[in-house]
Enzyme design. Structure first.
Site, PDB file in Angstrom:
ATOM      1  N   ASP A  55      -8.625  -9.441 -17.555  1.00  0.00           N
ATOM      2  CA  ASP A  55      -8.548 -10.592 -18.739  1.00  0.00           C
ATOM      3  C   ASP A  55      -7.083 -10.789 -19.104  1.00  0.00           C
ATOM      4  O   ASP A  55      -6.693 -10.116 -19.858  1.00  0.00           O
ATOM      5  CB  ASP A  55      -9.541 -10.307 -19.806  1.00  0.00           C
ATOM      6  N   HIS A  59       0.871  -1.160   0.001  1.00  0.00           N
ATOM      7  CA  HIS A  59       0.020  -0.072  -0.016  1.00  0.00           C
ATOM      8  C   HIS A  59       0.969   1.296   0.034  1.00  0.00           C
ATOM      9  O   HIS A  59       0.460   2.304  -0.379  1.00  0.00           O
ATOM     10  CB  HIS A  59      -0.844  -0.122   1.103  1.00  0.00           C
TER      11      HIS A  59
END
Length: 442
Positions: A384, A166
């Protein structure tokens, strides 16, 4: 399903960039927003069914398909790291990343079960087994800033679990990186162009208060639950709130209900009602002036606060939705003020995060502090890699108290939520009738 599906680690290696980082970029300077972010890993896992939608592997054995996908993911990750080079670096301090091409850790595993077993019974203890080295929400200081584990199932399906530091990226940046990686894997021809200008626009601040850089409190008698709101139940909540709030959003109504029920649970478990403040994370890229694109890599998160329970009255759901909307609108308006300088924005955010960085025990206030984050509407389901979009994208609960995260659910406009409270409060929370009227608890 029990945790006896423990995946077997087949391989572990370090993936280096396909092109070395230029010398003038070997020290990546962080921004103010990176500076105040914790060094924890944020976990995400993507599930893909066994059917191969775009890659022709006729007459290939399943093992061949596995090798093909593994090789493709490694080579495309190597290429992606050349663009997102800080992810191949190592944290040097709160201000810089050493980008000398150390690479990212990549694990490959095999699970002796069907993917459908997990999709039908997605238990927390099972999902944790799919993440690398138990790194979820752990400190990333001494390790790679990106760790990946791919797991193949008996059915031919697979999961891709990532733990991203993060300190380097917020959810907007993480989505950009993951979708760039996927784009390179399927050879889409799409331009890969992350921007690294947040640090120059909002450089770190040299203030004594930064010595108290927020660190998540230690887990003390906490319990976590995953909840799912169906689209129809979200619609009902929006209809209820619409009496006083114009066009309430999915996130506003879901977080308001979760927060309200968490407050009620805390009161019921302790027997008293403390003043309560919640900090709501906000992606500020389109809210600053001039606005920035979602391609800006790094952290650019602001926190608006909602204070409640100043007396002993029970807060109502609709009034809480209204309060969240008002505070969000006001904070957005302030951040987008054309007269606000970069340093002024940093000081504004610094002040708004003070209560979170200084927890209730250190600031001398007898209050409960909550952190609420939304990952909704980020394009996680667009990842994808060449065999179709993911069947499901999820995470696991943060293991510190009073943290609530929401994200898009698998189906339609529903919401998936991750809630961690003190054990006594969770016992009350998961029996809250108002909550159970709208959400399923897992």
């Amino acid at each position: 399903m029990a945790t006896d599906i423990q995946p077997q680690i087949i391989s572990r290696e370090m993936i280096k960039q396909s092109s070395p980082t230029p010398n003038h970029k070997t020290i990546h300077c962080l921004s103010f927003f990176d500076q105040i972010c914790p060094r924890i890993y944020v976990p995400l896992v993507f599930f893909y069914p066994g059917k191969d939608h775009t890659i022709s592997i006729n007459d290939h054995k399943p093992e061949t398909d596995t090798v093909h996908k593994s090789t493709l993911l490694k080579s495309s990750l190597s290429a992606a790291l050349s663009f997102h080079y800080p992810l191949a670096g190592r944290i040097r301090d709160d201000l810089t990343i050493d980008c000398r091409d150390d690479g990212a850790v990549f694990l490959e595993a095999k699970a002796n079960c069907e993917l459908s077993d997990i999709l039908k019974h997605p238990r927390e203890e099972t999902l944790k087994l799919l993440f690398p080295d138990g790194l979820w929400y752990k400190d990333s200081t001494l390790s790679s800033t990106l760790v990946v584990q791919i797991t193949f199932f008996d059915c031919g399906g697979m999961s891709i679990a990532v733990c991203i530091c993060h300190k380097i990226m917020d959810m907007a940046s993480m989505c950009s990186f993951i979708n760039d990686w996927a784009s390179l894997a399927r050879n889409s021809g799409q331009e890969i162009c992350p921007e690294f200008n947040i640090g120059s626009l909002y450089p770190p601040l040299d203030l004594p208060v930064m010595k108290n850089n927020y660190q998540p409190p230690k887990k003390v008698n906490c319990a976590s639950r995953r909840l799912v709101f169906d689209a129809s139940d979200i619609a009902k909540l929006k209809t209820i709130a619409a009496n006083e709030v114009n066009n309430p959003t999915r996130v506003e109504v879901a977080t308001a209900l979760l927060y309200k029920c968490a407050i009620s649970a805390a009161k019921a478990s302790s027997g008293s009602l403390k003043p309560t403040v919640s900090h709501h994370a906000m992606n500020m890229r389109t809210r600053v002036f001039p606005p920035l694109t979602q391609r800006c890599s790094g952290n650019l998160i602001g926190l608006f606060t909602v204070s409640t329970m100043e007396d002993d009255r029970e807060i109502e759901f609709v009034s809480l939705v209204k309060k969240i909307r008002e505070e969000k609108t006001q904070f957005s308006k302030t951040c987008s003020d054309e007269t606000l300088t970069g340093e002024g924005l940093c000081l504004l955010v610094l002040e708004s995060t003070k209560g979170l960085r200084e927890n209730d025990s250190s600031n001398g206030k007898d209050q409960e502090v909550y952190l609420l984050s939304s990952w909704c509407r980020f394009p996680l389901y667009e990842a994808d890699f060449g065999w179709g979009k993911p069947e499901w994208v999820t995470s696991i609960c943060c293991e510190v108290k009073n943290v609530i995260t929401v994200m898009d659910s698998r189906v339609g406009d529903g919401i998936e939520a991750f809630v961690t409270l003190e054990e006594e409060a969770m016992a009350m929370f998961e029996r809250d009738k108002e909550l159970l009227d709208f959400a399923y608890i897992y």
